[in-house]
Write an enzyme that holds these catalytic residues in place. Structure first.
Site: not given
Length: 218
Positions: A117, A120-122
């Site tokens: 997401w 978070i992960c970006v």
């Protein structure tokens, strides 16, 4: 990112300077994607992947705990059938040395990230990499968060850290840059037709009009 890199011709993307990292486009993440219509994110990230392949831009695929969260979606994997995604435990991709080493091995400094997401992960790897001297671009419409607020706040936070928000068709346009670069025109047109929505439809119409005889031709 330096102030010089934020404006002027050098701020635009080129295929020769770019490297792409696609992060965690997996079933579990899509199941809780609420900032965008999931089918649109699938469409956009596959379009981005196809563009990267067309312009020969190194692309690194990664998943997190794929044995639980599921394999990378088929649309992306089909673009790079020989490439096995790097499966991580780190939430922050940029803490996984395999991925950082793969990016650095390309010798390229314009880092283009899309993932699930956004918050978070970006955001984590984008902010981290920006602090290490990379010019980071977050493809906002090929990413998504658990809510619209989560996505929007992540984009704002990344901008404060010097990350550039961009959309996938803008990436394609900057890589192509000049329609006189005929080698990639057919592929770019095909990607736009397949994934460009109304823009793709309009482009196909334009091609139809260009191929239609006028009264002067009769």
């Amino acid at each position: 990112m330096s102030n010089e890199a934020k404006s002027g011709l050098q701020a635009l993307l080129t295929p020769e300077e770019s490297v792409v990292v696609l992060i965690d486009h997996q079933p579990f993440q899509f199941a809780n994607l609420h900032s965008h219509e999931p089918t649109m994110v699938v469409n956009n990230v596959v379009g981005l992947a196809k563009a990267a392949k067309l312009f020969d831009v190194p692309t690194i695929l990664t998943t997190v705990l794929e044995e639980r969260g599921g394999h990378l979606i088929k649309g992306i994997q089909d673009v790079f059938p020989e490439q096995k995604p790097i499966n991580r435990t780190f939430i922050n991709t940029w803490e996984d040395e395999r991925i950082v080493d793969a990016v650095k091995a390309t010798g390229r400094k314009k880092l283009i990230i899309a993932g699930l997401w956004t918050e978070i992960c970006v955001a984590m790897p984008a902010i981290h990499a920006a602090g290490e001297g990379f010019e980071v671009f977050a493809v906002t419409d090929a990413s998504g968060g658990v809510s619209k607020e989560a996505h929007d706040m992540a984009v704002r936070r990344m901008v404060q850290a010097g990350v550039v928000p961009i959309t996938w068709m803008a990436v394609l346009g900057e890589w192509q840059r000049d329609w006189a670069r005929e080698k990639t025109v057919p592929g770019a047109a095909e990607i736009q037709a397949q994934h460009g929505g109304a823009s793709g439809v309009a482009f196909a119409w334009e091609m139809q009009l260009l191929a239609t005889p006028t009264g002067d031709d009769v």
